[in-house]
Design an enzyme around this catalytic site. Structure first.
Site, PDB file in Angstrom:
ATOM      1  N   ASP A  57       0.784  -1.236   0.000  1.00  0.00           N
ATOM      2  CA  ASP A  57       0.000   0.000   0.000  1.00  0.00           C
ATOM      3  C   ASP A  57       0.815   1.285   0.000  1.00  0.00           C
ATOM      4  O   ASP A  57       0.244   2.369   0.158  1.00  0.00           O
ATOM      5  CB  ASP A  57      -0.961   0.012   1.188  1.00  0.00           C
ATOM      6  CG  ASP A  57      -0.237  -0.028   2.526  1.00  0.00           C
ATOM      7  OD1 ASP A  57       0.948  -0.399   2.552  1.00  0.00           O
ATOM      8  OD2 ASP A  57      -0.857   0.315   3.540  1.00  0.00           O
ATOM      9  N   GLU A  58       2.126   1.212  -0.186  1.00  0.00           N
ATOM     10  CA  GLU A  58       2.893   2.457  -0.238  1.00  0.00           C
ATOM     11  C   GLU A  58       4.149   2.274  -1.070  1.00  0.00           C
ATOM     12  O   GLU A  58       4.679   1.168  -1.205  1.00  0.00           O
ATOM     13  CB  GLU A  58       3.249   2.951   1.166  1.00  0.00           C
ATOM     14  CG  GLU A  58       4.114   2.017   1.971  1.00  0.00           C
ATOM     15  CD  GLU A  58       4.536   2.619   3.300  1.00  0.00           C
ATOM     16  OE1 GLU A  58       4.893   3.812   3.349  1.00  0.00           O
ATOM     17  OE2 GLU A  58       4.513   1.879   4.304  1.00  0.00           O
TER      18      GLU A  58
END
Length: 362
Positions: free
Chosen positions: A111-112
Site C-alpha cells: 500500500d505504499e
C-alpha cells in the site's frame, strides 16, 4: 562517482500511501461495512489486527494490536477475514499507474511506495502535479483514496504523506525541509522505531530540535552506524536513492492462532505452512539466505526468538523447516501456550539494510 554525488541536488520524490488500505478495500467491496469501524484480521477473541478503518482508529484501534484489546476499545468493531489475493491485485493496479510516470518506483509494501520523478518532469510540470494526477487516477481506477507527500528526499516525502491523511497531499520544499522536522516527535521519524525512540527519550531527545542539538560523535557513540542517519534527518538531509530493485535483508511469515498451541508436535505442524510460504517467496526471487530465525509469542504476549546461521545458504524448504523445528525444541513445550509462530530467512547474498518483508498468515 560515489552514491551521494550521483544523486541530483534538486530531486523530486513522491511518497504515495494508501489510506487504511486493507480496511478500505473491504469497505469498498461490502457496502454494509461503509461508515462502520472495521478491523481486518483476528477476531473479537483471538489474533491481532492487520489493519483498521479510520472509523475504528477514532477509538484507538491500530494495526498489530491484539484483537481482544481492539474489541474492548471499540465494542462495535467488525472483524473481517483478510483477502490478500484481492489486496495484491489492487496493489498491482496502483503500481501500474505509478509506472506510467516513472520507472523509479520503490515499493515498501502493498500500500505504499516511493517515486523519483526528477528526470521525468516535462517543461512546466511539477512533482506536485504528478502526485495529484496519481491520486486522482488511483481513485478513478480502484475507488480508493491515497495520500501523498512531495519533497526533495525520501525521508521528508514519507513524513509529508502522513500530514494530511486521509486523502491528503503535503509538499515540503527544500527551503522548508530543515525546519519542518524540528517540532515533530522523533517517534514520527521513519527509521526511528519504538525501542530507539524510547532510548532517545531517555537521553532527553524528544523532538527533531532535540536531535539536531546533538553532536555527531554523541549519536554515533550511542546509536552506532545509525547515528549518521539520525544526524542527517534532523537537518532534513537524506541521501538514499529510490531503488526499484532494492533487496530486502529478510523474508518472514508468521501466524496467530485462534487456540493456543500446547505441544511441540502442534508447533511443528503449524510451522510447515509458514516455511512453505517463505520458501516460495525466496525461490521466486532467487534469494539465498543462511540464517533461520524462529519467533514464538506466548499467551502472555512474551516473545522469544532463536536463530541458527549456516556456513552456506539453506538448501531448501525442508531444511529450513527442519531447522525451525529444532529451534522450537529450545523453547517448547511451555505451559503458557503459544499464540503466534514465525519463521524468517535472512543473511541473503548482497543484501542491503532495508526493512524485512513479512508474509503474514491469519
Amino acid at each position: 562517482m560515489d552514491e551521494i554525488s550521483a544523486i541530483p541536488a534538486d530531486r523530486k520524490v513522491i511518497h504515495v500511501d494508501m489510506d487504511a488500505f486493507y480496511a478500505s478495500v473491504e469497505q469498498r467491496d461490502d457496502p454494509a461495512l461503509r461508515g462502520r469501524p472495521v478491523a481486518v484480521g483476528g477476531s473479537s477473541l483471538r489474533g491481532v489486527v492487520a489493519a483498521a478503518s479510520y472509523e475504528a482508529r477514532v477509538f484507538g484501534v491500530r494495526s498489530a494490536m491484539p484483537s481482544v484489546t481492539a474489541a474492548r476499545l471499540c465494542p462495535a468493531l467488525v472483524f473481517v477475514k483478510p483477502r490478500f489475493e484481492v489486496y495484491r491485485a489492487v496493489s498491482a493496479q496502483i503500481r501500474a499507474i505509478m509506472l506510467d510516470y516513472t520507472p523509479l518506483v520503490e515499493p515498501l509494501s502493498l500500500d505504499e511506495a516511493y517515486l523519483d520523478v526528477t528526470a521525468q518532469l516535462r517543461p512546466g510540470q511539477t512533482a506536485t502535479q504528478i502526485a495529484r494526477e496519481i491520486r486522482a487516477r488511483i481513485r478513478a481506477t480502484t475507488g480508493l483514496t491515497a495520500s501523498a507527500g512531495v519533497s526533495y528526499n525520501k525521508f521528508l516525502a514519507k513524513l509529508a504523506s502522513d500530514q494530511n491523511k486521509p486523502d491528503g497531499l503535503c509538499v515540503i520544499t527544500p527551503r522548508r525541509g530543515p525546519e519542518f522536522v524540528l517540532t515533530l516527535p522523533v517517534g514520527k521519524f521513519h527509521g526511528v522505531g519504538p525501542a530507539t525512540a524510547a532510548k532517545m527519550e531517555a537521553l532527553g531527545i524528544r523532538t527533531g530540535a532535540d536531535l539536531r542539538a546533538q553532536e555527531l560523535e554523541f549519536l554515533t557513540r550511542r546509536f552506532g552506524k545509525s547515528g549518521q542517519y539520525y544526524w542527517n534527518i534532523a537537518r532534513g538531509i537524506d541521501h538514499r536513492q529510490v531503488r526499484p530493485d532494492r533487496i530486502r535483508k529478510s523474508v518472514g511469515a508468521e501466524n496467530t492462532f485462534f487456540t493456543d498451541l500446547m505441544t511441540l508436535e502442534e508447533a511443528a505442524e503449524a510451522l510447515a505452512p509458514l516455511a512453505e510460504k517463505v520458501w516460495r517467496h525466496v525461490a521466486r526471487h532467487e534469494l539465498h539466505g543462511r540464517t533461520v530465525t524462529l519467533k514464538v509469542k506466548f499467551a502472555d504476549f512474551q516473545i522469544n526468538t532463536r536463530a541458527r546461521t549456516l556456513p552456506r545458504p539453506v538448501g531448501g524448504e525442508a531444511e529450513m523447516l527442519s531447522i525451525a523445528c529444532e529451534l522450537a525444541t529450545l523453547v517448547l513445550p511451555d505451559r503458557r501456550g503459544v499464540r503466534l509462530l514465525g519463521i524468517t530467512l535472512s543473511g541473503f547474498d548482497h543484501a542491503e539494510p532495508e526493512e524485512p518483508e513479512q508474509l503474514r498468515l491469519f
